[in-house]
Design an enzyme around this catalytic site. Structure first.
Site, short mmCIF file in Angstrom:
data_model
loop_
_atom_site.label_atom_id
_atom_site.label_comp_id
_atom_site.label_asym_id
_atom_site.label_seq_id
_atom_site.Cartn_x
_atom_site.Cartn_y
_atom_site.Cartn_z
N GLY A 2 0.80 -1.22 0.00
CA GLY A 2 0.00 0.00 0.00
C GLY A 2 0.83 1.27 0.00
N HIS A 62 11.81 1.54 0.42
CA HIS A 62 11.46 0.23 0.97
C HIS A 62 12.65 -0.37 1.72
CE1 HIS A 62 7.83 0.34 -1.36
NE2 HIS A 62 8.47 0.35 -2.50
N SER A 91 1.26 -10.10 -2.38
CA SER A 91 1.45 -8.93 -3.22
C SER A 91 2.84 -8.93 -3.84
CB SER A 91 1.23 -7.66 -2.39
OG SER A 91 1.44 -6.50 -3.18
N TYR A 147 -2.25 -1.11 6.68
CA TYR A 147 -3.04 -1.26 5.45
C TYR A 147 -4.48 -1.63 5.78
CZ TYR A 147 -4.10 -2.88 0.68
OH TYR A 147 -4.64 -3.05 -0.57
N PHE A 183 -8.66 2.41 -3.86
CA PHE A 183 -7.91 1.47 -4.69
C PHE A 183 -8.41 1.50 -6.12
CE2 PHE A 183 -7.10 -2.61 -6.64
CZ PHE A 183 -5.76 -2.81 -6.35
#
Length: 248
Positions: A2, A62, A91, A147, A183
């Protein structure tokens, strides 16, 4: 996890809820992605680039905490996005499949899960990764957004983020942000669905924004895989007070 949604919310809050600008300019051009920049930040994606006037006010990474300690020691406001590790792995699996830079992984989810067990995935072990960023929870100017919470009550979470960033927003502003960052909308908008990166991401295999649901792990995990990650979760995360919701 997300991340794109959090980036979009943060960008809107720090740019006067400029939905028009968000629609016209690709998200990748509106924030700095540390992994794709050289240490001088004078080059990005291997080419010269011109930051917007005043520089970037939203930066994404990340990278695990142990690689970002120097940055985390600054007064910069840090928003850590968490997603339950089961859905996060699913994911990442589909991202591996569609990402040419990651080799368009051709294997099954179980084969991908073995890479996770062997600690061969990009950015390292996902549970240890979460524990690393959780370790700075007492640091001023740090907040966590789950999330699952953002999915369940986006109005509440967007308001929390606005307060954290010190932005005064009206109820109308909050609704405007929530609508833009659903989304479905981000999946359909060319400025946010990353279709511009088709030379890297193969949308014929999987869209960048695939489902956005909570609990899709049930369609991928077998019993043995579920037991393994439950054990790891109980050993690594729970003792630290780091808990996730695996379904809504």
């Amino acid at each position: 996890s997300g991340t794109s949604r959090l980036v979009e919310i943060a960008w809107l809050l720090t740019n006067n809820i400029d939905v028009t600008g968000a629609k016209e300019i690709e998200q990748s051009a509106r924030h700095l992605f540390l992994e794709f920049c050289d240490p001088s930040f004078e080059k990005c994606y291997g080419a010269e680039f011109t930051p917007p006037p005043g520089g970037f006010n939203v930066v994404k990474t990340h990278l695990p905490y142990h690689m970002m300690k120097e940055h985390a020691n600054r007064d910069t406001k840090i928003i850590v996005g968490f997603r339950n590790p089961k859905d996060n792995l699913v994911s990442l699996y589909h991202f591996y499949r569609m990402n040419k830079l990651l080799g368009n992984f051709p294997g099954t989810f179980s084969e991908f899960f073995q890479l996770f067990k062997d600690k061969h995935l990009i950015y390292g072990d996902i549970l240890e990764y979460n524990a690393g960023w959780w370790s700075i929870r007492d640091r001023p100017n740090t907040m966590y957004v789950n999330y699952e919470d953002l999915t369940e009550d986006p109005v509440k979470e967007v308001r929390r983020i606005a307060e954290f960033l010190g932005k005064e927003v009206s109820d109308e502003d909050i609704i405007k942000i929530v609508k833009w960052t659903t989304f479905r909308n981000m999946r359909d908008e060319k400025s946010t669905n990353y279709e511009a990166l088709k030379d890297i991401l193969d949308f014929k295999i999987s869209p960048y924004m695939r489902k956005g649901t909570v609990g899709d792990w049930k369609n991928h995990f077998n019993e043995e895989e579920n037991k393994y990650i439950e054990k790891q979760y109980e050993e690594i995360c729970v003792p630290l007070g780091l808990k996730f919701r695996f379904e809504l």
